[in-house]
Design an enzyme around this catalytic site. Structure first.
Site, short mmCIF file in Angstrom:
data_model
loop_
_atom_site.label_atom_id
_atom_site.label_comp_id
_atom_site.label_asym_id
_atom_site.label_seq_id
_atom_site.Cartn_x
_atom_site.Cartn_y
_atom_site.Cartn_z
N LYS A 1 0.81 -1.22 0.00
CA LYS A 1 0.00 0.00 0.00
C LYS A 1 0.84 1.27 0.00
O LYS A 1 0.35 2.33 -0.39
CB LYS A 1 -0.94 -0.01 1.21
N CYS A 2 2.08 1.18 0.44
CA CYS A 2 2.95 2.37 0.43
C CYS A 2 3.32 2.76 -1.00
O CYS A 2 3.46 3.94 -1.32
CB CYS A 2 4.20 2.12 1.26
N ASN A 3 3.49 1.75 -1.86
CA ASN A 3 3.86 2.00 -3.25
C ASN A 3 2.71 1.76 -4.21
O ASN A 3 2.89 1.86 -5.43
CB ASN A 3 5.05 1.10 -3.65
#
Length: 705
Positions: free
Chosen positions: A664-666
């Protein structure tokens, strides 16, 4: 000068304009000196007529000494603003014999011009510089050469013409955004590329050109892709089983680039090329070559994708004391009068709000199981600045080791908006109004909610989508110009009273209802003498106005103040039609095509890519245990696409792994490589369903305790 703002900084008003707004792009950075009990907007200070920088840059406030600021405040206290009629007008028009003085915000409101150059002169609305244009024969509208929206070619405060090109016209707001992005080194006429004459004229007309490099030059590895060779097969039917990005030199699967543009490629085998030495052109270049005998007029291209605009370094550059600003939006009456001229795409407006976000970061420690209190602690922290880039670290209060996990900012904002929608601060089923919660009012939670919503929008968060039309109209046009309906009443008893009043068929029935509800009507101040049956409409209108608007006046004002953060409320009032679509309507339903277009495919073989496309279609057709929203949450943490889009762009890649993994960060979704579609679907369903279930159970576990 202490730049760390105390937790109650929202209540500290600027000593010049007496506004507590913290809107850096409009008023400049809000500086607070706790030692001298001094709060000031930088632009209010910079434009004040009776003060000069006598100190070094690090002294006082950017070289303005504290004692000089005190003297200027004392001088301004004797001057009355010609706009708001209040004292403290520190800025005066520099025109000879003009005695107008005004506060900086009042000057913006009346379309004064402030020149961020030379002696930092200010001109009132009667004496401001104008562009002298010789009479022309333009009978039709011309496009703004930046946004391409059509405008009337008449120079006004909001419409400017290039001094070096006769047919180049601009919106003032478009020019200001261009100047913020380009900086002094790259800001120039969009038609002829002139910089000297163009910049001189724009500075004269009040366009602020920051003394910094262009925002795209400040991005790390901004031109990294130019150092890489293009390696992708673009022919309609790629024959390589390993995928379009597969490249093996000195073989039939070596990728040959177009000899003309170099930005398209093909496997040698896919275009029946015997060797790498053979020439090859892509279809686009081949078409241009074949038609080169008679050059055709080039098609008009749209502006580059706004997602590529660098926004990290556009405002609040710490290396320069001069801060850029955006021109004030048109007032509500002008908006209603001119209609389509002010209709703008919501994604563009949100991205412009994001121009205020600077590179300096602030980490928020978020417990996903207690999202409200985590966000409250972070936003109320004295070191938090809404203009800082937000970093999210997820923590768990039950973790004795204090482990931190990197989190997604957009997932955090999505969870926060979901909590707000279902919080006791709002009432109603689908379309919500503000509630009256005395405890929340006492703890200033309505202000916090407005501030959170403003920060979420400016930082690229999701659409709120749960406001009633009445609440939205109150924010845009004011409660006095808003007329609630029965749908806005969530209290069953009050709704029944209104239904009975509207259903009354004669005066006797109406008086009977009033007698039954006498205590309630007396309490809310809605008792009236009934003389005819038509009085029932006035009575119902009074009850609606009290219950929906007057009853929640204190929460509304507090919420409204919070929404002023980063100038969000002003943008809403300037472009109500654009914001109505995201405040009062949920985002469009996802489809297989939307997700296919949303995710960029990286390193995927043809079979896995086919499985991915088939899986999306199966989910849309209801042939899977998951939903398209589940897939988006699994990959990005959001159940809908934010108005300004995702950053970074969501992508999929195929890897040799047992189950899919969502980063989810990328915004990256790793797909498992399988032999059959059935195996692919089972692994996708199992991972997505169970991951989301575990996350939901963790939240429920906290609430249960």
């Amino acid at each position: 000068m202490n730049e760390n703002k105390p937790s109650d900084s929202r209540t500290l008003a600027c000593v010049f304009c007496r506004k507590n707004d913290d809107c850096p792009n409009k008023y400049g950075e809000k500086k607070i000196n706790e030692k001298w009990n001094l709060t000031v907007h930088y632009y209010c200070l910079l434009m004040s007529s009776g003060i000069w920088q006598r100190g070094k840059e690090e002294e006082g406030v950017y070289g303005f000494l504290i004692e000089d600021i005190r003297k200027e405040v004392n001088r301004a206290s004797k001057l009355k603003c010609c706009v708001c009629k209040k004292s403290g007008a520190s800025i005066g028009c520099v025109a000879p014999r003009c005695k107008r003085s005004y506060h900086f915000p009042c000057g913006l409101q009346r379309e004064c011009i402030f020149q961020f150059t030379g002696n930092f002169a200010s001109f009132c609305w009667n004496h401001r510089p104008v562009q002298i244009i010789t009479p022309n024969n333009y009978r039709e509208s011309l496009p703004c050469t930046i946004c391409l929206e059509f405008i009337e070619p008449i120079p006004t405060y909001s419409i400017l013409r290039s001094p070096c090109c006769k047919n180049a016209w601009f919106h003032r707001d478009c020019l200001q955004v261009q100047a913020i992005n380009a900086g002094v080194f790259f800001f120039r006429c969009t038609v002829c590329n002139n910089s000297d004459i163009f910049q001189k004229e724009m500075l004269r007309m009040g366009i602020h050109i920051p003394e910094k490099d262009a925002s795209w030059e400040l991005e790390e590895n901004a031109y990294q892709e130019l150092l890489q060779h293009y390696e992708h097969c673009d022919v309609r039917r790629c024959r390589c089983k390993e995928g379009r990005d597969y490249n093996v030199p000195n073989s039939k699967w070596e990728i040959k680039r177009c000899q003309s543009c170099g930005s398209s490629g093909t496997h040698l085998a896919c275009s029946s090329l015997r060797s790498w030495e053979q020439n090859w052109e892509c279809l686009d270049c081949r078409g241009i070559t074949y038609n080169s005998g008679g050059f055709q007029k080039a098609k008009k291209h749209t502006l580059p994708n706004t997602n590529n605009v660098g926004i990290n370094d556009c405002l609040l550059e710490e290396s320069s004391p001069k801060l850029p600003r955006q021109s004030p939006g048109a007032q509500q009456k002008d908006l209603l009068r001119q209609g389509n001229k002010f209709r703008r795409d919501i994604s563009t407006i949100i991205i412009e709000l994001g121009f205020q976000i600077i590179k300096k970061t602030k980490r928020l420690y978020i417990n996903k199981a207690d999202i409200w209190n985590s966000a409250l602690n972070g936003f109320r922290n004295q070191k938090f600045n809404p203009s800082y880039t937000i970093e999210v670290a997820y923590v768990n209060e039950n973790d004795n080791f204090g482990t931190e996990h990197p989190g997604s900012k957009q997932e955090f904002l999505s969870l926060l908006m979901q909590h707000l929608e279902n919080s006791p601060l709002f009432e109603g089923s689908l379309s919500k109004n503000l509630s009256l919660n005395s405890q929340a009012l006492k703890e200033n939670h309505y202000y916090d909610a407005g501030k959170m919503l403003a920060i979420s929008l400016a930082h690229g968060g999701p659409s709120p989508g749960f406001f009633s039309k009445t609440l939205f109209n109150c924010l845009v046009f004011g409660p006095e110009n808003t007329f609630p309906t029965l749908d806005d009443v969530s209290d069953f008893d009050v709704a029944q009273i209104l239904i009975r009043i509207n259903s009354a068929t004669n005066v006797a029935d109406l008086n009977s209802i009033m007698n039954e509800c006498y205590n309630y009507l007396e309490l809310i101040g809605c008792l009236r003498i009934i003389t005819s049956l038509s009085d029932k409409y006035l009575l119902a209108k009074d009850i609606l106005a009290y219950h929906v608007i007057k009853r929640v006046q204190a929460p509304f004002e507090s919420f409204k103040q919070g929404l002023k953060t980063l100038g969000v409320l002003e943008k809403i009032q300037t472009y109500p039609e654009a914001f109505y679509s995201i405040f009062c309507h949920k985002p469009e339903n996802l489809s297989a095509k939307i997700l296919r277009d949303l995710f960029t495919v990286h390193t995927c073989d043809a079979q896995s890519l086919g499985f991915w496309n088939s899986y999306l279609q199966a989910v849309e057709d209801g042939k899977s245990a998951t939903t398209l929203e589940d897939i988006l949450i699994f990959a990005t943490g959001c159940n809908s696409i934010p108005p300004a889009g995702f950053k970074p762009t969501p992508s999929v890649e195929c890897l040799h792994m047992d189950f899919p993994v969502g980063n989810k960060c990328n915004n990256c979704l790793a797909l498992p490589i399988t032999n059959t579609y059935k195996e692919f679907q089972e692994k996708m369903d199992f991972s997505i369903r169970n991951t989301l279930r575990l996350e939901k159970e963790e939240s429920s576990h906290y609430i249960g305790h």
